[in-house]
Motif scaffolding. Structure first.
Motif, PDB file in Angstrom:
ATOM      1  N   GLU A   1       0.827  -1.374  -0.036  1.00 41.05           N
ATOM      2  CA  GLU A   1       0.157  -0.013   0.103  1.00 41.05           C
ATOM      3  C   GLU A   1       0.892   1.239  -0.111  1.00 41.05           C
ATOM      4  O   GLU A   1       0.641   2.232  -0.723  1.00 41.05           O
ATOM      5  N   CYS A   2       2.044   1.167   0.608  1.00 38.31           N
ATOM      6  CA  CYS A   2       2.945   2.432   0.780  1.00 38.31           C
ATOM      7  C   CYS A   2       3.486   2.805  -0.649  1.00 38.31           C
ATOM      8  O   CYS A   2       3.825   3.771  -1.005  1.00 38.31           O
ATOM      9  N   ILE A   3       3.678   1.504  -1.291  1.00 43.84           N
ATOM     10  CA  ILE A   3       4.260   1.646  -2.708  1.00 43.84           C
ATOM     11  C   ILE A   3       3.359   2.310  -3.692  1.00 43.84           C
ATOM     12  O   ILE A   3       3.449   3.378  -4.189  1.00 43.84           O
ATOM     13  N   THR A   4       2.049   1.876  -3.768  1.00 46.43           N
ATOM     14  CA  THR A   4       1.126   2.312  -4.683  1.00 46.43           C
ATOM     15  C   THR A   4       0.728   3.677  -4.166  1.00 46.43           C
ATOM     16  O   THR A   4       0.193   4.411  -5.243  1.00 46.43           O
ATOM     17  N   SER A   5       0.573   4.155  -3.073  1.00 46.37           N
ATOM     18  CA  SER A   5       0.538   5.595  -2.636  1.00 46.37           C
ATOM     19  C   SER A   5       1.626   6.619  -2.681  1.00 46.37           C
ATOM     20  O   SER A   5       1.363   7.703  -2.624  1.00 46.37           O
ATOM     21  N   ASN A   6       2.627   6.007  -3.103  1.00 49.28           N
ATOM     22  CA  ASN A   6       3.906   7.223  -3.048  1.00 49.28           C
ATOM     23  C   ASN A   6       3.682   7.679  -4.455  1.00 49.28           C
ATOM     24  O   ASN A   6       3.735   7.444  -5.617  1.00 49.28           O
ATOM     25  N   ARG A   7       4.173   9.090  -4.016  1.00 46.97           N
ATOM     26  CA  ARG A   7       3.888  10.010  -5.382  1.00 46.97           C
ATOM     27  C   ARG A   7       5.178   9.848  -6.042  1.00 46.97           C
ATOM     28  O   ARG A   7       5.013  10.438  -7.438  1.00 46.97           O
ATOM     29  N   TYR A   8       6.203   9.482  -6.010  1.00 48.55           N
ATOM     30  CA  TYR A   8       7.383   9.352  -6.925  1.00 48.55           C
ATOM     31  C   TYR A   8       7.324   7.844  -7.579  1.00 48.55           C
ATOM     32  O   TYR A   8       8.126   7.630  -8.466  1.00 48.55           O
ATOM     33  N   VAL A   9       6.595   7.001  -7.294  1.00 47.45           N
ATOM     34  CA  VAL A   9       6.515   5.774  -7.953  1.00 47.45           C
ATOM     35  C   VAL A   9       5.932   5.739  -9.309  1.00 47.45           C
ATOM     36  O   VAL A   9       4.684   6.505  -9.649  1.00 47.45           O
ATOM     37  N   PHE A  10       6.541   5.072 -10.506  1.00 42.53           N
ATOM     38  CA  PHE A  10       5.958   4.835 -11.740  1.00 42.53           C
ATOM     39  C   PHE A  10       5.280   3.468 -11.887  1.00 42.53           C
ATOM     40  O   PHE A  10       6.169   2.596 -11.836  1.00 42.53           O
ATOM     41  N   LEU A  11       3.932   3.499 -11.875  1.00 42.47           N
ATOM     42  CA  LEU A  11       3.027   2.282 -11.753  1.00 42.47           C
ATOM     43  C   LEU A  11       3.041   1.782 -12.833  1.00 42.47           C
ATOM     44  O   LEU A  11       2.168   0.674 -13.122  1.00 42.47           O
ATOM     45  N   GLY A  12       3.456   2.401 -14.182  1.00 44.33           N
ATOM     46  CA  GLY A  12       3.401   1.877 -15.626  1.00 44.33           C
ATOM     47  C   GLY A  12       4.267   0.660 -15.505  1.00 44.33           C
ATOM     48  O   GLY A  12       4.277   0.023 -16.698  1.00 44.33           O
ATOM     49  N   ARG A  13       5.219   0.409 -14.744  1.00 45.84           N
ATOM     50  CA  ARG A  13       6.022  -0.769 -14.752  1.00 45.84           C
ATOM     51  C   ARG A  13       6.001  -1.701 -13.588  1.00 45.84           C
ATOM     52  O   ARG A  13       5.332  -1.214 -12.546  1.00 45.84           O
ATOM     53  N   PRO A  14       6.258  -2.927 -13.839  1.00 46.42           N
ATOM     54  CA  PRO A  14       5.807  -4.036 -13.044  1.00 46.42           C
ATOM     55  C   PRO A  14       6.498  -3.472 -11.448  1.00 46.42           C
ATOM     56  O   PRO A  14       7.818  -3.052 -11.644  1.00 46.42           O
ATOM     57  N   TRP A  15       5.933  -3.866 -10.277  1.00 48.38           N
ATOM     58  CA  TRP A  15       6.556  -3.593  -9.173  1.00 48.38           C
ATOM     59  C   TRP A  15       5.992  -5.019  -8.098  1.00 48.38           C
ATOM     60  O   TRP A  15       5.215  -5.720  -8.605  1.00 48.38           O
ATOM     61  N   CYS A  16       6.792  -5.083  -7.013  1.00 48.58           N
ATOM     62  CA  CYS A  16       6.632  -6.287  -6.404  1.00 48.58           C
ATOM     63  C   CYS A  16       7.120  -6.053  -4.892  1.00 48.58           C
ATOM     64  O   CYS A  16       8.227  -5.323  -4.629  1.00 48.58           O
ATOM     65  N   VAL A  17       6.990  -6.895  -4.132  1.00 48.52           N
ATOM     66  CA  VAL A  17       7.426  -7.077  -2.737  1.00 48.52           C
ATOM     67  C   VAL A  17       8.065  -8.527  -2.548  1.00 48.52           C
ATOM     68  O   VAL A  17       7.240  -9.548  -2.499  1.00 48.52           O
ATOM     69  N   VAL A  18       9.175  -8.645  -2.211  1.00 44.32           N
ATOM     70  CA  VAL A  18       9.946  -9.943  -2.240  1.00 44.32           C
ATOM     71  C   VAL A  18      10.276 -10.310  -0.883  1.00 44.32           C
ATOM     72  O   VAL A  18      10.711  -9.405  -0.133  1.00 44.32           O
ATOM     73  N   THR A  19       9.848 -11.350  -0.214  1.00 46.59           N
ATOM     74  CA  THR A  19      10.034 -11.843   0.948  1.00 46.59           C
ATOM     75  C   THR A  19      10.774 -12.855   1.178  1.00 46.59           C
ATOM     76  O   THR A  19      10.701 -13.714   0.479  1.00 46.59           O
ATOM     77  N   SER A  20      11.720 -13.023   2.094  1.00 47.36           N
ATOM     78  CA  SER A  20      12.845 -13.947   2.438  1.00 47.36           C
ATOM     79  C   SER A  20      13.258 -13.885   4.004  1.00 47.36           C
ATOM     80  O   SER A  20      12.903 -12.983   4.686  1.00 47.36           O
ATOM     81  N   GLN A  21      13.527 -15.031   4.350  1.00 50.22           N
ATOM     82  CA  GLN A  21      13.905 -15.504   5.638  1.00 50.22           C
ATOM     83  C   GLN A  21      15.522 -15.496   5.888  1.00 50.22           C
ATOM     84  O   GLN A  21      16.097 -15.746   5.145  1.00 50.22           O
ATOM     85  N   ILE A  22      15.956 -14.567   7.103  1.00 47.63           N
ATOM     86  CA  ILE A  22      17.074 -14.267   7.231  1.00 47.63           C
ATOM     87  C   ILE A  22      17.383 -15.203   8.607  1.00 47.63           C
ATOM     88  O   ILE A  22      17.016 -14.766   9.674  1.00 47.63           O
TER      89      ILE A  22
END
Length: 226
Positions: A157-178
């Motif tokens: 939600e913070c990505i899609t509502s950010n004023r500087y983001v270009f949503l015309g290209r793919p975006w994602c959130v990658v999760t991993s365990q450390i």
């Protein structure tokens, strides 16, 4: 009262040419003075001339290599002016590409000059390669005991509502365990900014909003009590 910025004067082309002429005149004058005061044979003069030529050749070897490398960069175009590149320990925007060197201005506003021949033997990464938009990964870490789905949704939600983001290209959130002393989950927000000049603003505003939302939803960071 308005603050006046100090104006730094740069030497013009005429002054630089005059400096070079004075240098060669000094060298020529010294050579003539030595020749007039010491009776040198033709063979000695030829030997000295050869030594000077070899010395100058060695001194100009790196310069010649940089010039040839500059031509290669212009033809091959691994990056161009305006690109965000990472070379060695330096990261920033390419401001100029000359026959001798490439100038990069870092995010800390430092101008770095790199000889062209360095780019022929070492790897350089271009983040946008001529495009205005650029993919920027921003990492967040939470305790593994937290609700990962909620944390992931907050970042999205913070990505899609950010004023500087270009949503015309793919975006994602990658999760991993450390796996370390403290079990941690890493969430990497990968999205494109509208323009490379907004890189710092995007990362700052995204981080501030995500961390504030984590606190609001009681998402604990690594080492914090859950």
């Amino acid at each position: 009262m308005a603050h006046l910025r100090p104006h730094r004067r740069h030497p013009g082309p005429g002054r630089r040419v005059a400096t070079l002429l004075r240098f060669f005149l000094y060298i020529g004058g010294i050579a003539i003075a030595i020749g007039a005061s010491i009776n040198l044979s033709r063979e000695v003069i030829l030997a000295l001339t050869g030594t000077v030529a070899v010395t100058i050749g060695f001194a100009l070897k790196d310069l010649a290599a940089s010039v040839l490398a500059g031509v290669t960069l212009i033809v091959d175009r691994p990056f161009q002016v305006g690109d965000r590149v990472k070379f060695d320990a330096f990261y920033g925007e390419v401001t100029s590409m000359g026959l001798r060197s490439v100038r990069i201005i870092t995010l800390d506003n430092h101008v770095v000059t790199i000889p062209n021949n360095k780019f022929l033997t070492e790897a350089v990464a271009s983040a946008n390669h001529g495009r205005l938009d650029m993919l920027i990964p921003v990492e967040f870490f939470i305790s593994s005991a937290q609700d990962i789905a909620i944390a992931r949704r907050i970042v999205e939600e913070c990505i899609t509502s950010n004023r500087y983001v270009f949503l015309g290209r793919p975006w994602c959130v990658v999760t991993s365990q450390i796996l370390s002393e403290v079990a941690t989950v890493r969430l990497v927000a990968k999205a494109y900014v509208l323009d490379v000049k907004y890189e710092a603003e995007y990362a700052t505003t995204l981080t501030e909003r995500v961390l504030a939302a984590f606190r609001e939803k009681h998402i604990a960071l690594p080492g914090e009590p859950g």
